[in-house]
Design an enzyme around this catalytic site. Structure first.
Site, short mmCIF file in Angstrom:
data_model
loop_
_atom_site.label_atom_id
_atom_site.label_comp_id
_atom_site.label_asym_id
_atom_site.label_seq_id
_atom_site.Cartn_x
_atom_site.Cartn_y
_atom_site.Cartn_z
N CYS A 2 0.83 -1.20 0.00
CA CYS A 2 0.00 0.00 0.00
C CYS A 2 0.87 1.25 0.00
O CYS A 2 1.93 1.29 0.62
CB CYS A 2 -0.87 0.05 1.25
SG CYS A 2 -1.94 -1.35 1.40
N ARG A 27 2.97 0.26 -5.99
CA ARG A 27 3.01 -0.45 -4.70
C ARG A 27 1.72 -1.21 -4.40
O ARG A 27 1.70 -2.05 -3.52
CB ARG A 27 3.24 0.56 -3.56
CG ARG A 27 4.59 1.21 -3.60
CD ARG A 27 4.67 2.27 -2.53
NE ARG A 27 4.75 1.68 -1.21
CZ ARG A 27 5.84 1.66 -0.47
NH1 ARG A 27 6.95 2.18 -0.93
NH2 ARG A 27 5.84 1.11 0.72
N TRP A 74 -3.13 -2.57 -1.52
CA TRP A 74 -2.88 -3.97 -1.89
C TRP A 74 -3.47 -4.76 -0.72
O TRP A 74 -2.91 -4.81 0.36
CB TRP A 74 -1.38 -4.23 -2.04
CG TRP A 74 -1.09 -5.62 -2.48
CD1 TRP A 74 -1.10 -6.10 -3.76
CD2 TRP A 74 -0.72 -6.74 -1.65
NE1 TRP A 74 -0.77 -7.44 -3.78
CE2 TRP A 74 -0.54 -7.86 -2.50
CE3 TRP A 74 -0.55 -6.91 -0.27
CZ2 TRP A 74 -0.19 -9.12 -2.02
CZ3 TRP A 74 -0.19 -8.17 0.20
CH2 TRP A 74 -0.02 -9.24 -0.67
N ASN A 98 -0.73 1.21 6.09
CA ASN A 98 0.04 0.20 5.36
C ASN A 98 0.55 -0.78 6.40
O ASN A 98 1.16 -0.39 7.39
CB ASN A 98 1.22 0.88 4.65
CG ASN A 98 2.15 -0.11 3.97
OD1 ASN A 98 1.78 -1.26 3.73
ND2 ASN A 98 3.35 0.33 3.66
N GLY A 99 0.26 -2.07 6.19
CA GLY A 99 0.72 -3.09 7.14
C GLY A 99 -0.42 -4.01 7.53
O GLY A 99 -1.46 -4.06 6.85
N GLU A 480 14.19 -18.24 -11.54
CA GLU A 480 13.81 -16.84 -11.81
C GLU A 480 12.97 -16.76 -13.09
O GLU A 480 11.99 -16.01 -13.15
CB GLU A 480 15.08 -15.98 -11.90
CG GLU A 480 14.90 -14.57 -12.43
CD GLU A 480 13.99 -13.68 -11.61
OE1 GLU A 480 13.52 -14.11 -10.54
OE2 GLU A 480 13.70 -12.56 -12.05
N LYS A 484 9.27 -15.23 -13.24
CA LYS A 484 8.92 -14.11 -14.12
C LYS A 484 7.70 -14.47 -14.96
O LYS A 484 6.78 -13.68 -15.11
CB LYS A 484 10.13 -13.84 -15.01
CG LYS A 484 10.53 -12.47 -15.31
CD LYS A 484 11.20 -11.63 -14.28
CE LYS A 484 10.57 -11.62 -12.93
NZ LYS A 484 11.35 -11.01 -11.91
N GLU A 487 4.52 -14.61 -12.83
CA GLU A 487 4.10 -13.29 -12.35
C GLU A 487 3.32 -12.51 -13.38
O GLU A 487 2.32 -11.88 -13.06
CB GLU A 487 5.34 -12.44 -11.98
CG GLU A 487 5.97 -12.79 -10.67
CD GLU A 487 7.17 -11.89 -10.38
OE1 GLU A 487 7.21 -11.31 -9.29
OE2 GLU A 487 8.08 -11.77 -11.22
N HIS A 503 13.85 -37.07 -11.06
CA HIS A 503 13.35 -37.53 -9.76
C HIS A 503 11.90 -37.13 -9.52
O HIS A 503 11.47 -37.05 -8.38
CB HIS A 503 14.25 -37.00 -8.64
CG HIS A 503 15.65 -37.50 -8.75
ND1 HIS A 503 16.01 -38.81 -8.49
CD2 HIS A 503 16.79 -36.88 -9.15
CE1 HIS A 503 17.30 -38.96 -8.70
NE2 HIS A 503 17.80 -37.81 -9.11
N LYS A 603 4.51 -4.06 -5.62
CA LYS A 603 5.94 -3.86 -5.43
C LYS A 603 6.20 -3.55 -3.96
O LYS A 603 5.30 -3.07 -3.28
CB LYS A 603 6.35 -2.66 -6.28
CG LYS A 603 7.81 -2.52 -6.55
CD LYS A 603 8.19 -3.27 -7.78
CE LYS A 603 9.67 -3.14 -8.08
NZ LYS A 603 10.11 -4.24 -8.93
N1 HGA Z 1 -4.14 -4.53 5.98
C1 HGA Z 1 -4.62 -3.39 5.24
C2 HGA Z 1 -3.44 -2.70 4.55
C3 HGA Z 1 -2.81 -3.62 3.55
C4 HGA Z 1 -1.41 -3.23 3.16
O1 HGA Z 1 -0.69 -2.52 3.80
N2 HGA Z 1 -0.91 -3.78 2.08
O2 HGA Z 1 0.41 -3.48 1.73
C5 HGA Z 1 -5.69 -3.78 4.24
O3 HGA Z 1 -5.86 -4.95 3.91
O4 HGA Z 1 -6.38 -2.89 3.78
#
Ligand code: HGA
Length: 608
Positions: A2, A27, A74, A98-99, A480, A484, A487, A503, A603
């Site tokens: 976020c 992000r 995110w 964020n978190g 990698e 890639k 992703e 194997h 990111k």
């Molecule tokens: N937990 C919060 C913020 C998510 C976040 O920081 N993502 O990087 C949410 O889910 O909205």
């Protein structure tokens, strides 16, 4: 992850907040929102999906107000819907986060028990209610935040607005990055990184773990985790205020693939002393001679760079290396020798798992080295030995140029370690300098195969599953390559050590599964070719990436071949990264996926 931005301004802030979000969109991009204070209320606009949707909301229903906060999300808790988008608000407060608030469940139950009504599924909303509850009980904002922060377990960067205080913004950080920006005209800003604030100011103070900050129109007061007022140094970020753009390229990822010759050269410049024919480190007297064991920890693409480094450290310096993904390392009670070197690799320098692992290793008495692309990042600030890459901002979510720059730095570290351990003669060092110095030109030559790779991408684009095989340092490259492809094209892909295929994974081989074999000619070539033939004997369709000699020797019967310039084995992982990246890129373009912002990803992974 976020992105956060906040402005205590002199004029309306919504446009500038939206602009800041555009710089942070890499992000997180599943939803976004802005809140401002005006006419005595908290007013919000939020929208699901990409930022253009929020832009449309704001155009049809503009948001006045000279103080505000904004967020690009995110999702970790709750679907990416408008009601889960930040800012979360009550009548009294609005905040962005964020978190992850790990103890959100008991807090939510406790708050619901007191009659508070939740409007989202997020972990974040509990913080809004906790602060709001205190404010509604008559507690002043600073005191309310001070009381709430210790109740939050997990990681957070927060920016909080208060309806009754139109001059006040409070920020806090623990585990997630947050910077403070000082404008020339008395404005003050909060942001997830200096990049977000670059058009507003270059004057940045990095908040430290546990810091919280009270911003008013008079300025900012920072407090540490013990609520003691502190000063944090103000530095000039040097990040360009111009919007980062794609130049002539269709995607950031392609632009960044093409930047590799230049940024690898830039990176090597700080590690190679061409005149003296020596490989050096930014801290020349850092004691590497006493190191008997290295622990390398990283995530994703950086982990694969670390895996290449394991081969190099063991081969050149004969130093034992443990290698772990960060999310496992911390929780498996790893054994580290006193005085060992623990090496952490992260593009952003903020990766939550890697940062937590770094702190764990520090507590265990390890010397800490970091390879990061952001020299002001938290990891950079907590390291004993900072080894910067000079890749410039990497915006494409799928890492490319950061990876090759990491490899360049790790090769330089391997040479330094080998010399410190008495395992590198002056002549060998001279050779290493020569080969590394050839890398930018070889990367350039590898880029010449772009069109050819584009022409064969349809073979892979039609597949449901793809295997990548390699031996030695080409094994991490196979991993990698598979990462890639997964992703950005959403094709299921796996990387294997070529010799391991028999194997188990060989059971997957049939004519619908393209097998990408990475095999420069060299000591392991024949062994890899044997494994390739085992694939072909079972009807598997091989794409061989090798040099002229390799393709001549083993190209017959392959679905396609990619002929790379002949390079020294030391720089082969850097050079062979290019076709691997281009193949994933062109397959994704052929499939029409969103290359720069692939689904579900973001990111700078700042949550555990
Ligand atoms: N937990 C919060 C913020 C998510 C976040 O920081 N993502 O990087 C949410 O889910 O909205």
């Amino acid at each position: 992850m976020c992105g956060i931005i906040g402005i205590v301004g002199r004029e309306d802030v919504a446009d500038r907040l939206l602009d800041g979000l555009k710089r942070l969109e890499y992000r997180g991009y599943d939803s976004a929102g802005i809140a401002t204070l005006h006419s005595g209320i908290i007013d919000r606009r939020r929208a699901e999906g990409k930022l253009v949707n929020l832009g449309k909301e704001l155009s049809s229903d503009p948001l006045p107000g000279s103080i505000g906060i904004a967020h690009t999300r995110w999702a970790t808790h709750g679907a990416p819907t408008t009601s889960n988008a930040h800012p979360h608000a009550t009548d009294e407060v609005a905040l962005v986060h964020n978190g992850i608030i790990e103890n959100f469940k008991p807090l939510r139950e406790e708050l619901q028990g007191r009659g508070r009504v939740f409007t989202s599924e997020t972990d974040t909303e509990v913080v809004a209610h906790l602060v709001s509850e205190a404010i509604e009980a008559g507690v002043l904002p600073e005191e309310a935040v001070k009381a709430v922060l210790p109740r939050l377990h997990g990681a957070f960067a927060l920016a909080i607005l208060f309806r009754q205080h139109p001059d006040l913004l409070i920020g806090a950080r623990l585990g997630s990055p947050l910077v403070l920006g000082y404008g020339d005209d008395g404005e003050t800003y909060l942001g997830s990184d200096a990049l977000a604030l670059a058009p507003l100011t270059q004057k940045i103070a990095y908040l430290e773990e546990g810091d919280w900050v009270v911003i008013t129109r008079e300025g900012a007061k920072i407090f540490d985790k013990d609520n003691v007022p502190v000063e944090r140094p103000v530095t000039l970020s040097g990040v360009s205020g111009a919007m980062i753009d794609k130049g002539n390229h269709r995607h950031f990822m392609l632009k960044e693939i093409y930047e590799q010759p230049v940024v690898v050269a830039q990176t090597l410049k700080s590690y190679l002393q061409r005149m003296e024919e020596r490989v050096t480190l930014p801290i020349p007297d850092f004691d590497l001679g006493s190191i008997r064991r290295v622990t390398i920890v990283a995530c994703g693409t950086s982990f694969y760079a670390g895996m290449v480094a394991k081969y190099w450290f063991e081969q050149f310096a004969r130093v034992a290396v443990d290698l772990d993904v960060a999310s496992e390392f911390r929780y498996r009670t790893p054994v580290m020798e006193e005085g060992g070197l623990a090496l952490f690799i992260s593009q952003s320098g903020e990766t939550a798992d890697t940062l937590a692992a770094l702190r764990h290793a520090k507590n265990e008495g390890q010397k800490i080295a970091v390879v990061v692309n952001v020299p002001t990042s938290t990891m950079a600030r907590e390291a004993d030995l900072l080894l910067p890459t000079h890749a410039g901002p990497e915006i494409g979510v799928a890492s490319t140029k950061a990876f090759t720059c990491q490899l360049a730095v790790l090769a330089a570290l391997a040479a330094n370690l080998a010399r410190a351990k008495g395992r590198l003669s002056a002549a060998e060092e001279k050779d290493i300098v020569r080969h590394l110095a050839e890398a930018p030109a070889a990367l350039n030559a590898a880029l010449a195969y772009d069109e050819m790779i584009e022409g064969m991408a349809h073979h892979v684009a039609a597949a449901r599953d793809v295997l990548y095989l390699g031996r030695g340092t080409d094994y991490p490259l196979a991993l990698e390559g598979a990462l890639k492809l997964k992703e950005i094209s959403y094709i299921h892909a796996e990387g294997y050590a070529a010799g391991e295929m028999k194997h188990g994974p060989i059971a997957l081989i049939d004519d619908a599964v393209p097998v990408i074999v990475i095999a420069p000619s060299g000591p392991l070539f024949d062994k890899t070719v044997s494994n390739m033939q085992e694939v072909q004997a079972r009807g598997g369709k091989v794409v061989l990436i090798s040099d002229y000699d390799g393709v001549q020797a083993a190209g017959d019967g392959c679905l396609a071949t990619i002929t790379m310039p002949k390079v020294h084995p030391l720089i082969a992982p850097l050079v062979y990264a290019v076709p691997v990246q281009l193949l994933a890129y062109h397959v994704a373009v052929a499939k029409g996926t969103d290359v720069d912002q692939p689904r579900n990803l973001a990111k700078s992974v700042t949550v555990e």
